[in-house]
Design an enzyme around this catalytic site. Structure first.
Site: not given
Length: 255
Positions: A24, A102, A166, A172
């Protein structure tokens, strides 16, 4: 321009069998539409002309990134609305930046197929690929990433389509959490910080709290303006609804 990138939920021991993980990054989310970079809220990001030369003509999803401990610097660059005022210094600052890709923004098919497309991109040297690894021991991967200075790890379902929202197919995983807050006041510094800001008074979700840890000498001398939005890192929310051990990370790229 309307930008709706995939946003992550938090990992809480969900079933992630067969998933992939990547580090991350502590950067600023940026979507490339084939001509320009945009923030999550659709604002154009001003870059030097050379930064976009040779960029792929396909939409990309990634982060503008300097290094693990330079969030405030990249956030400040992205916030610049009149970079010409900085002249050659602005151009030099962008030479520190990379674009870490990504995903293919809005791409079709599974993440596996989109990632194959990312790997096949012809790109300039400052455009890097965020590498994905199969998950074997998620806690080991988290600890390894943190030991190298990263925020944590991102977990992805390789079968998932691109979601413009989302989603539970992107998670995460961090040892700490973060939240946004509005600067509502300052506390005067003492000792070596006399004459400067000792702490920021911040408000998030109706709770007011003080943030002093993480403020550099530069921030104490030129603090975020009242009303600006900052990002705060913390361990947990107390029963009083306040973040425990809040640490200043930097100003949000978008205000």
């Amino acid at each position: 321009m309307k930008i709706e990138p995939t946003l992550a939920q938090t990992y809480k021991n969900q079933d992630i069998t067969g998933w992939w993980a990547s580090v991350k990054l502590d950067g600023v989310r940026a979507v490339w539409d084939g001509e320009k970079f945009y923030t999550r809220k659709g604002h154009v990001i001003h870059t030097p002309d050379w930064f976009t030369e040779g960029m792929p003509d396909v939409p990309l999803d990634g982060e503008l990134y300097i290094s693990c401990d330079n969030f405030d610097e990249i956030s400040g660059l992205v916030r610049m609305t009149d970079p010409r005022a900085f002249g050659e210094e602005w151009d030099l600052m962008w030479s520190w930046v990379t674009y870490r890709v990504f995903d293919l923004y809005g791409g079709e098919g599974s993440f596996t197929s989109r990632y194959d497309g990312v790997l096949g991109l012809i790109r300039p040297s400052h455009v890097k690929i965020v590498h994905q690894l199969p998950i074997n021991d998620v806690d080991y991967m988290l600890n390894d990433a943190v030991s190298k200075g990263y925020e944590g790890i991102m977990l992805r379902d390789p079968t998932a389509p691109y979601h413009h929202k989302r989603t539970s197919t992107l998670l995460k995983y961090k040892k700490t959490q973060d939240m946004d807050g509005t600067v509502v006041g300052y506390e005067d510094g003492k000792g070596r910080n006399e004459g400067r800001v000792g702490a920021l008074w911040v408000e998030s979700d109706g709770s007011k709290y003080k943030v002093g840890t993480g403020l550099t000498d530069e921030v104490r001398t030129n603090p975020p303006p009242i009303g600006s939005i900052i990002t705060v890192e913390y361990f947990e929310i107390t029963k009083a609804g306040k973040p425990r051990f809040p640490v200043y990370k930097g100003m949000r790229a978008e205000q």
